[in-house]
Design a protein around this motif. Structure first.
Motif, short mmCIF file in Angstrom:
data_model
loop_
_atom_site.label_atom_id
_atom_site.label_comp_id
_atom_site.label_asym_id
_atom_site.label_seq_id
_atom_site.Cartn_x
_atom_site.Cartn_y
_atom_site.Cartn_z
N LYS A 98 -24.03 29.97 76.60
CA LYS A 98 -23.48 28.63 76.38
C LYS A 98 -22.76 28.68 75.04
O LYS A 98 -23.32 29.14 74.04
CB LYS A 98 -24.58 27.58 76.35
N TYR A 99 -21.50 28.22 75.04
CA TYR A 99 -20.67 28.27 73.84
C TYR A 99 -20.76 26.95 73.10
O TYR A 99 -20.47 25.89 73.66
CB TYR A 99 -19.23 28.58 74.23
N LYS A 100 -21.17 27.02 71.84
CA LYS A 100 -21.31 25.82 71.01
C LYS A 100 -20.17 25.68 70.01
O LYS A 100 -20.17 24.72 69.22
CB LYS A 100 -22.66 25.88 70.27
N GLY A 101 -19.24 26.62 70.03
CA GLY A 101 -18.15 26.60 69.06
C GLY A 101 -16.87 26.06 69.65
O GLY A 101 -16.84 25.44 70.71
N ASP A 102 -15.77 26.34 68.97
CA ASP A 102 -14.45 25.84 69.38
C ASP A 102 -13.42 26.91 69.10
O ASP A 102 -12.98 27.08 67.97
CB ASP A 102 -14.12 24.55 68.63
N GLY A 103 -13.04 27.67 70.13
CA GLY A 103 -12.05 28.73 69.94
C GLY A 103 -12.49 30.02 70.58
O GLY A 103 -12.50 30.15 71.81
N VAL A 104 -12.89 30.99 69.75
CA VAL A 104 -13.22 32.33 70.22
C VAL A 104 -14.50 32.79 69.51
O VAL A 104 -14.66 32.58 68.31
CB VAL A 104 -12.08 33.33 69.89
N SER A 105 -15.42 33.41 70.24
CA SER A 105 -16.64 33.94 69.64
C SER A 105 -16.89 35.35 70.17
O SER A 105 -16.87 35.58 71.38
CB SER A 105 -17.84 33.04 69.94
N LYS A 106 -17.14 36.28 69.25
CA LYS A 106 -17.31 37.69 69.61
C LYS A 106 -18.74 37.98 70.06
O LYS A 106 -19.69 37.42 69.53
CB LYS A 106 -16.96 38.57 68.41
N ILE A 107 -18.86 38.89 71.02
CA ILE A 107 -20.16 39.41 71.44
C ILE A 107 -20.02 40.92 71.59
O ILE A 107 -19.01 41.40 72.12
CB ILE A 107 -20.65 38.73 72.73
N SER A 108 -20.98 41.67 71.07
CA SER A 108 -20.83 43.12 71.01
C SER A 108 -22.19 43.80 71.14
O SER A 108 -23.24 43.16 71.13
CB SER A 108 -20.14 43.55 69.71
N ILE A 109 -22.16 45.13 71.25
CA ILE A 109 -23.36 45.96 71.25
C ILE A 109 -23.33 46.81 69.99
O ILE A 109 -22.32 47.46 69.69
CB ILE A 109 -23.42 46.86 72.50
N LYS A 110 -24.42 46.78 69.24
CA LYS A 110 -24.52 47.56 68.03
C LYS A 110 -24.47 49.05 68.36
O LYS A 110 -25.25 49.55 69.16
CB LYS A 110 -25.81 47.24 67.27
N SER A 111 -23.53 49.76 67.75
CA SER A 111 -23.33 51.18 68.05
C SER A 111 -24.41 52.02 67.40
O SER A 111 -24.74 51.85 66.22
CB SER A 111 -21.95 51.62 67.56
N ALA A 112 -24.99 52.94 68.17
CA ALA A 112 -25.97 53.89 67.65
C ALA A 112 -26.00 55.10 68.56
O ALA A 112 -25.85 54.98 69.79
CB ALA A 112 -27.36 53.26 67.57
N ASP A 113 -26.21 56.30 67.98
CA ASP A 113 -26.19 57.53 68.77
C ASP A 113 -27.31 57.57 69.80
O ASP A 113 -27.19 58.23 70.83
CB ASP A 113 -26.29 58.76 67.85
N ASN A 114 -28.43 56.87 69.52
CA ASN A 114 -29.57 56.93 70.44
C ASN A 114 -29.66 55.70 71.34
O ASN A 114 -30.72 55.38 71.86
CB ASN A 114 -30.87 57.10 69.66
N ASN A 115 -28.54 55.00 71.55
CA ASN A 115 -28.53 53.85 72.46
C ASN A 115 -28.81 54.24 73.90
O ASN A 115 -29.37 53.47 74.66
CB ASN A 115 -27.18 53.13 72.40
#
Length: 217
Positions: A98-115
Motif C-alpha cells: 500500500k502506497y502512502k506517498g505521492d509520486g515514486v517510491s523505491k523498493i529493492s533487495i539488499k545486495s550480498a554475496d550470500n543471498n
C-alpha cells in the motif's frame, strides 16, 4: 568458481490502484540454478506498507517464509530453500504493498554475496535490479534538462515521445524539444540540451506520438 553461479533478480515497477495498492513482481532470469535464498527487502516504511508476500507456486511450491509483521533490526526478510536446484526463470513471488506517498517510491533487495546458494552450497552471485511503486503508470521528473522516466512494467518496449517545453515567467512558450524513446518498464533517463534557450521554467510531457498527442499515464 562462484562466478560460474549467477542469477539476475529483478523487481518490477507497478502503479497503484484506486485503493493505493499494487503487486510488485520479483523475478529471476539467467538462473544457473538455486536451492535457497535469503532476501532483505529494502523500502521506505513511511511511504510503503507491505501487506503480503505471495509465492509463485510454479517455481516455489514449498518453503517460502517471511518475517512480515515480526521484523527486527534486519528488516523484512523473505527466505526459501529446497533440496535440489531450481533452474527455471520467471516470477518468484509478489510483494503486495500500500502506497502512502505521492509520486515514486523505491523498493529493492539488499545486495550480498550470500543471498543465494545452489544445491552444493556454493554462493550464487546475484545482480539485483530495483523496482518502483508509482502513483501513475508513467511518471516524469525533470531537473536541468535531465528527465527521469518511471514506467509500469506493462509498458516495457512501448514507443513514445517525450516533450520538454520551456516557458518564461508569464507562461509564454519559448521552445519545445522532443525525443522519441522506447520505455523499459522501469527507470530510465534522457538528457535534453537546454543551454541554447533562455527560459524560466520547464514542463515535461510524454505522448504516444506527436501526431496523436495522447498522454501516457
Amino acid at each position: 568458481m562462484d562466478d560460474d553461479y549467477t542469477a539476475d533478480i529483478n523487481i518490477g515497477n507497478s502503479a497503484v490502484d484506486e485503493n493505493n495498492e499494487t503487486y510488485i513482481p520479483v523475478s529471476i532470469e539467467n538462473n544457473s540454478g538455486i536451492a535457497g535464498f535469503r532476501f532483505n527487502i529494502e523500502y521506505n516504511p513511511e511511504e510503503l506498507e507491505v501487506l503480503e508476500i505471495i509465492p509463485n507456486e510454479e517455481l516455489l511450491p514449498n518453503n517460502l517464509q517471511t518475517n512480515l509483521g515480526q521484523e527486527d533490526e534486519n528488516g523484512l526478510l523473505v527466505t526459501w530453500y529446497q533440496d535440489g536446484n531450481m533452474n527455471l526463470n520467471g516470477e518468484l513471488f509478489k510483494i503486495k504493498v500500500k502506497y502512502k506517498g505521492d509520486g515514486v517510491s523505491k523498493i529493492s533487495i539488499k545486495s550480498a554475496d550470500n543471498n543465494m546458494c545452489n544445491q552444493s552450497l556454493n554462493n550464487v552471485i546475484g545482480t539485483y535490479n530495483e523496482g518502483y511503486v508509482l502513483n501513475e503508470k508513467c511518471m516524469l521528473n525533470e531537473k536541468d534538462g535531465v528527465v527521469e522516466i518511471y514506467s509500469d512494467t506493462e509498458y516495457k518496449d512501448k514507443s513514445d515521445t517525450v516533450i520538454l517545453a520551456m516557458y518564461k515567467q508569464n507562461e509564454s512558450l519559448v521552445e519545445c524539444k522532443t525525443q522519441n524513446i522506447t520505455l523499459n518498464g522501469g527507470k530510465q533517463e534522457i538528457v535534453f540540451d537546454t543551454s541554447d534557450v533562455n527560459y524560466d521554467h520547464i514542463k515535461t510531457f510524454i505522448w504516444d506520438s506527436l501526431s496523436n498527442m495522447k498522454p501516457i499515464r
